[in-house]
Design a protein around this motif. Structure first.
Motif, PDB file in Angstrom:
ATOM      1  N   VAL A   1      61.358 -46.877 -55.090  1.00 21.41           N
ATOM      2  CA  VAL A   1      61.843 -46.096 -56.832  1.00 21.41           C
ATOM      3  C   VAL A   1      63.361 -46.378 -56.261  1.00 21.41           C
ATOM      4  CG1 VAL A   1      61.696 -45.359 -58.567  1.00 21.41           C
ATOM      5  CG2 VAL A   1      59.522 -45.194 -57.393  1.00 21.41           C
ATOM      6  N   ASP A   2      64.501 -47.166 -57.079  1.00 20.39           N
ATOM      7  CA  ASP A   2      65.804 -47.719 -57.047  1.00 20.39           C
ATOM      8  C   ASP A   2      66.036 -47.553 -56.024  1.00 20.39           C
ATOM      9  OD1 ASP A   2      65.499 -47.543 -59.911  1.00 20.39           O
ATOM     10  OD2 ASP A   2      65.969 -44.948 -59.918  1.00 20.39           O
ATOM     11  N   PRO A   3      65.836 -48.734 -55.233  1.00 16.67           N
ATOM     12  CA  PRO A   3      66.913 -48.394 -53.472  1.00 16.67           C
ATOM     13  C   PRO A   3      67.920 -48.687 -54.013  1.00 16.67           C
ATOM     14  CG  PRO A   3      65.220 -50.091 -53.990  1.00 16.67           C
ATOM     15  CD  PRO A   3      64.660 -49.218 -54.748  1.00 16.67           C
ATOM     16  N   VAL A   4      68.633 -48.213 -52.644  1.00 18.31           N
ATOM     17  CA  VAL A   4      69.707 -48.911 -52.547  1.00 18.31           C
ATOM     18  C   VAL A   4      70.366 -48.841 -51.138  1.00 18.31           C
ATOM     19  CG1 VAL A   4      72.686 -48.126 -52.281  1.00 18.31           C
ATOM     20  CG2 VAL A   4      70.468 -46.739 -53.995  1.00 18.31           C
ATOM     21  N   GLU A   5      70.921 -50.003 -51.372  1.00 20.00           N
ATOM     22  CA  GLU A   5      71.927 -50.261 -50.039  1.00 20.00           C
ATOM     23  C   GLU A   5      72.274 -49.797 -49.639  1.00 20.00           C
ATOM     24  OE1 GLU A   5      72.932 -54.860 -50.555  1.00 20.00           O
ATOM     25  OE2 GLU A   5      70.994 -54.771 -51.545  1.00 20.00           O
ATOM     26  N   ASP A   6      71.872 -49.056 -47.936  1.00 22.15           N
ATOM     27  CA  ASP A   6      73.179 -48.460 -47.001  1.00 22.15           C
ATOM     28  C   ASP A   6      72.979 -48.261 -45.790  1.00 22.15           C
ATOM     29  OD1 ASP A   6      71.489 -47.146 -47.018  1.00 22.15           O
ATOM     30  OD2 ASP A   6      71.909 -45.285 -48.340  1.00 22.15           O
ATOM     31  N   GLU A   7      73.313 -48.166 -45.245  1.00 19.17           N
ATOM     32  CA  GLU A   7      73.609 -48.170 -43.528  1.00 19.17           C
ATOM     33  C   GLU A   7      72.799 -47.083 -43.448  1.00 19.17           C
ATOM     34  OE1 GLU A   7      77.539 -48.372 -41.974  1.00 19.17           O
ATOM     35  OE2 GLU A   7      77.761 -50.104 -42.295  1.00 19.17           O
ATOM     36  N   ASN A   8      72.692 -45.806 -43.633  1.00 19.12           N
ATOM     37  CA  ASN A   8      72.215 -44.484 -43.417  1.00 19.12           C
ATOM     38  C   ASN A   8      70.636 -44.593 -43.792  1.00 19.12           C
ATOM     39  OD1 ASN A   8      74.412 -43.379 -42.595  1.00 19.12           O
ATOM     40  ND2 ASN A   8      75.106 -42.938 -44.640  1.00 19.12           N
ATOM     41  N   ARG A   9      69.707 -45.215 -44.653  1.00 20.80           N
ATOM     42  CA  ARG A   9      68.383 -45.288 -45.112  1.00 20.80           C
ATOM     43  C   ARG A   9      68.352 -46.452 -44.595  1.00 20.80           C
ATOM     44  NH1 ARG A   9      67.666 -41.190 -50.021  1.00 20.80           N
ATOM     45  NH2 ARG A   9      65.396 -41.827 -49.447  1.00 20.80           N
ATOM     46  N   HIS A  10      67.950 -46.988 -45.973  1.00 22.62           N
ATOM     47  CA  HIS A  10      67.384 -48.532 -46.519  1.00 22.62           C
ATOM     48  C   HIS A  10      68.112 -49.026 -45.458  1.00 22.62           C
ATOM     49  CE1 HIS A  10      64.312 -46.992 -48.894  1.00 22.62           C
ATOM     50  NE2 HIS A  10      65.523 -46.299 -49.843  1.00 22.62           N
ATOM     51  N   GLY A  11      69.148 -49.811 -45.258  1.00 27.68           N
ATOM     52  CA  GLY A  11      69.843 -50.543 -44.452  1.00 27.68           C
ATOM     53  C   GLY A  11      70.075 -51.816 -45.467  1.00 27.68           C
ATOM     54  N   ALA A  12      70.925 -52.851 -44.975  1.00 27.14           N
ATOM     55  CA  ALA A  12      70.814 -54.547 -45.785  1.00 27.14           C
ATOM     56  C   ALA A  12      70.066 -54.394 -46.566  1.00 27.14           C
ATOM     57  CB  ALA A  12      71.903 -54.959 -45.264  1.00 27.14           C
ATOM     58  N   GLU A  13      68.705 -54.608 -46.315  1.00 27.01           N
ATOM     59  CA  GLU A  13      67.517 -55.229 -46.994  1.00 27.01           C
ATOM     60  C   GLU A  13      66.624 -53.913 -46.867  1.00 27.01           C
ATOM     61  OE1 GLU A  13      64.131 -58.737 -47.890  1.00 27.01           O
ATOM     62  OE2 GLU A  13      65.899 -59.080 -45.939  1.00 27.01           O
TER      63      GLU A  13
END
Length: 278
Positions: free
Chosen positions: A188-200
């Protein structure tokens, strides 16, 4: 992991419906059923009136222990009529330590299963959930009224946010996921970032699951001003999920267990069976 031992919890005043659910799940997968009968003891009297009330307190304890023993015998008789491996034990802890008592017993099972009868008992519900999640290191399966429990689900919703707890929940459910027809990795509302979800968002988790033979679909959902819990519940209905898998977020402060907002909402308003781990 494979579920070889399942723990279920009952109380002296409860019926056999939860036992039947636990037995059905065990028979479905060929697991051993361990039943813990729990009665919450009144604390001992203290202060200047302790000597006066101690006799009444002792009589109350004796009566409680008699009822507890009778219930344990009834559970044993119930299980004798089922074709499965099972054991029965009983505990009589004070309220302040009941969660630790349940948690210690849950360490010797692969998962704790709680049914509608226990979930309707606020005291035992809170102690069972807190004990299983904070003191056992094992997952918990919560079964609401009207649901058919199974550890061979066909449509699974994984509530994924790339944190440690959700990763642990996936790992605990990994043995049964390859047998499902559909597994939806939901964010839900994922954010692209290096610390958690990554680029995709979701791609790494989906690849991990696919390598285990899981038929996984990634669903990225907007909250649209709704709570995360409501979005997850609604999506579970949309995909006709028969099980949700999610991490339980919380911490222990003195003797108080504090759950995160989404976790608390999902535990308070169950709409389908949920496997939780932390």
């Amino acid at each position: 992991m494979a579920f070889k031992t399942i723990l279920t919890i009952t109380g002296p005043e409860m019926g056999d419906d939860d036992l039947k659910l636990g037995a059905d799940v065990c028979e479905e997968i060929g697991a051993h059923l361990s039943v813990l009968v729990v009665a919450i003891a009144a604390p001992p009297p203290v202060g200047e009136y302790a000597a006066v009330v101690s006799e009444a307190w002792l009589e109350e304890r004796q009566a409680d222990e008699h009822v507890l023993k009778k219930r344990a015998a009834a559970v044993s008789a119930f299980l004798a009529g089922r074709v499965l491996s099972a054991d029965v034990s009983s505990e009589y802890p004070e309220a302040g330590w009941a969660d630790d008592t349940i948690g210690r017993r849950a360490r010797y099972a692969d998962i704790t299963v709680t049914g509608p009868e226990l979930l309707a008992n606020e005291m035992l519900k809170s102690k069972a959930i807190e004990g299983a999640l904070f003191s056992s290191g094992k997952p918990l399966l919560l079964i609401p009224e009207g649901s058919r429990p199974t550890l061979k689900p066909k449509r699974v919703l994984i509530a994924w946010d790339a944190r440690l707890e959700s990763s642990r929940a996936v790992r605990e459910s990994l043995d049964m996921l390859p047998g499902a027809d559909e597994v939806h990795l939901v964010m839900v509302d994922p954010v692209e970032d290096e610390n958690r979800h990554g680029a995709e968002p979701g791609a790494d988790a989906a690849a991990y699951l696919a390598r285990h033979g899981v038929k996984v679909t990634v669903d990225r959902l907007p909250s649209s001003n709704h709570s995360v819990a409501d979005v997850l519940r609604r999506h579970a209905v949309d995909i006709a999920a028969d099980l949700m898998v999610m991490g339980a977020y919380g911490h222990s402060r003195l003797r108080e267990r504090i759950f995160g907002g989404v976790t608390k909402s999902m535990l308070d308003e169950l709409s389908l069976p949920i496997l939780v781990a932390r």
